[in-house]
Design a protein around this motif. Structure first.
Motif, PDB file in Angstrom:
ATOM      1  N   GLY A  60     -62.215  53.214  13.151  1.00 19.84           N
ATOM      2  CA  GLY A  60     -61.569  52.051  12.253  1.00 19.84           C
ATOM      3  C   GLY A  60     -60.276  51.448  13.084  1.00 19.84           C
ATOM      4  O   GLY A  60     -59.651  50.725  12.527  1.00 19.84           O
ATOM      5  N   ARG A  61     -60.310  51.527  14.490  1.00 22.25           N
ATOM      6  CA  ARG A  61     -59.474  50.721  15.265  1.00 22.25           C
ATOM      7  C   ARG A  61     -59.927  49.486  15.587  1.00 22.25           C
ATOM      8  O   ARG A  61     -60.999  49.175  16.186  1.00 22.25           O
ATOM      9  N   THR A  62     -58.907  48.443  15.693  1.00 16.46           N
ATOM     10  CA  THR A  62     -58.945  47.026  15.849  1.00 16.46           C
ATOM     11  C   THR A  62     -58.957  46.873  17.649  1.00 16.46           C
ATOM     12  O   THR A  62     -57.965  47.541  17.894  1.00 16.46           O
ATOM     13  N   VAL A  63     -59.917  46.162  18.175  1.00 14.69           N
ATOM     14  CA  VAL A  63     -59.780  45.957  19.568  1.00 14.69           C
ATOM     15  C   VAL A  63     -59.666  44.536  19.937  1.00 14.69           C
ATOM     16  O   VAL A  63     -60.453  43.991  19.550  1.00 14.69           O
ATOM     17  N   VAL A  64     -58.864  44.274  20.949  1.00 18.32           N
ATOM     18  CA  VAL A  64     -58.997  42.875  21.573  1.00 18.32           C
ATOM     19  C   VAL A  64     -59.111  43.075  23.021  1.00 18.32           C
ATOM     20  O   VAL A  64     -58.594  43.946  23.549  1.00 18.32           O
ATOM     21  N   THR A  95     -65.149  37.830  17.161  1.00 18.38           N
ATOM     22  CA  THR A  95     -64.498  37.295  15.879  1.00 18.38           C
ATOM     23  C   THR A  95     -63.205  37.210  15.804  1.00 18.38           C
ATOM     24  O   THR A  95     -62.439  37.966  16.041  1.00 18.38           O
ATOM     25  N   ARG A  96     -62.771  35.953  15.223  1.00 15.56           N
ATOM     26  CA  ARG A  96     -61.530  35.481  15.177  1.00 15.56           C
ATOM     27  C   ARG A  96     -60.801  36.351  14.031  1.00 15.56           C
ATOM     28  O   ARG A  96     -61.357  36.471  13.005  1.00 15.56           O
ATOM     29  N   ASP A  97     -59.567  36.763  14.218  1.00 13.21           N
ATOM     30  CA  ASP A  97     -58.826  37.464  13.517  1.00 13.21           C
ATOM     31  C   ASP A  97     -58.406  36.711  12.460  1.00 13.21           C
ATOM     32  O   ASP A  97     -57.587  35.473  12.747  1.00 13.21           O
ATOM     33  N   LYS A  98     -58.536  36.862  11.161  1.00 12.18           N
ATOM     34  CA  LYS A  98     -58.226  35.943   9.911  1.00 12.18           C
ATOM     35  C   LYS A  98     -56.727  35.911   9.710  1.00 12.18           C
ATOM     36  O   LYS A  98     -56.177  34.898   9.400  1.00 12.18           O
ATOM     37  N   ALA A  99     -55.897  36.978   9.980  1.00  9.30           N
ATOM     38  CA  ALA A  99     -54.737  37.193  10.116  1.00  9.30           C
ATOM     39  C   ALA A  99     -53.936  36.436  11.353  1.00  9.30           C
ATOM     40  O   ALA A  99     -52.697  35.868  10.915  1.00  9.30           O
ATOM     41  N   ASN A 100     -54.484  36.650  12.337  1.00  5.58           N
ATOM     42  CA  ASN A 100     -54.032  35.700  13.535  1.00  5.58           C
ATOM     43  C   ASN A 100     -54.981  34.931  14.417  1.00  5.58           C
ATOM     44  O   ASN A 100     -55.581  35.611  15.196  1.00  5.58           O
ATOM     45  N   ARG A 101     -55.208  33.867  13.988  1.00  2.00           N
ATOM     46  CA  ARG A 101     -56.288  32.944  14.670  1.00  2.00           C
ATOM     47  C   ARG A 101     -56.383  33.011  16.018  1.00  2.00           C
ATOM     48  O   ARG A 101     -57.337  32.718  16.810  1.00  2.00           O
ATOM     49  N   VAL A 102     -55.276  33.311  16.799  1.00  2.14           N
ATOM     50  CA  VAL A 102     -55.356  33.322  18.203  1.00  2.14           C
ATOM     51  C   VAL A 102     -55.936  34.562  18.743  1.00  2.14           C
ATOM     52  O   VAL A 102     -56.634  34.697  19.777  1.00  2.14           O
ATOM     53  N   THR A 107     -66.186  43.723  18.616  1.00  2.85           N
ATOM     54  CA  THR A 107     -67.086  44.844  18.040  1.00  2.85           C
ATOM     55  C   THR A 107     -68.196  44.871  18.842  1.00  2.85           C
ATOM     56  O   THR A 107     -68.881  44.003  19.322  1.00  2.85           O
ATOM     57  N   LEU A 108     -69.171  46.052  18.636  1.00  4.82           N
ATOM     58  CA  LEU A 108     -70.602  46.163  19.109  1.00  4.82           C
ATOM     59  C   LEU A 108     -71.131  45.431  18.201  1.00  4.82           C
ATOM     60  O   LEU A 108     -71.249  45.342  16.828  1.00  4.82           O
ATOM     61  N   THR A 109     -72.464  44.773  18.699  1.00 11.51           N
ATOM     62  CA  THR A 109     -73.396  44.185  17.864  1.00 11.51           C
ATOM     63  C   THR A 109     -74.270  45.310  17.357  1.00 11.51           C
ATOM     64  O   THR A 109     -74.349  46.359  18.014  1.00 11.51           O
TER      65      THR A 109
END
Length: 129
Positions: A60-64, A95-102, A107-109
């Motif tokens: 459940g870790r977010t990756v940028v 996918t744009r982060d809803k909390a930080n649009r930048v 994620t994997l398809t």
């Protein structure tokens, strides 16, 4: 294999280099075969990105992309090209982060998840894990 402090470290004489080399080549062959329908360009960094996203989704870790650039010691512009490439061949979703649009979250398809699962299963079988 997990070693406890009571177990001795293997010496250079205990390491079977030809067997390790053979296993690494088999892993490379499995990996290359898994993605042949999509691309011949799944080299080390794209493979590591796919592995990282597989692990990250599991916990459940977010990756940028900028995090990946730091982790793999490549310039952000280079990492963005790798990510854009994986996105263009349908393996990575951006996918744009809803909390930080930048920020753009990676994620994997569904297709990539299926391919990675099968590939890692075959690698596990080869390594007898």
């Amino acid at each position: 294999m997990f070693q406890t402090s009571a177990e001795p470290e293997p010496s250079a004489d205990d390491i079977d280099s030809p067997k390790i080399a053979s296993l690494l080549l088999k892993i490379w062959t499995i990996r290359a075969g898994s993605f042949k329908q999509v691309s011949d360009e799944i080299t080390e960094i794209p493979w590591n990105i796919l592995l990282d996203l597989t692990c990250s989704e599991e916990i459940g870790r977010t990756v940028v992309a900028s995090d990946l650039a730091i982790a793999y010691n490549v310039p952000k512009s280079t990492m963005n090209r790798y990510v854009d490439y994986l996105h263009s061949i349908g393996l990575v979703r951006k996918t744009r982060d809803k909390a930080n649009r930048v920020r753009v979250l990676l994620t994997l398809t569904d297709s990539a998840k299926t391919t990675m699962s099968g590939t890692l299963d075959r690698i596990g079988d080869e390594l007898q894990i």
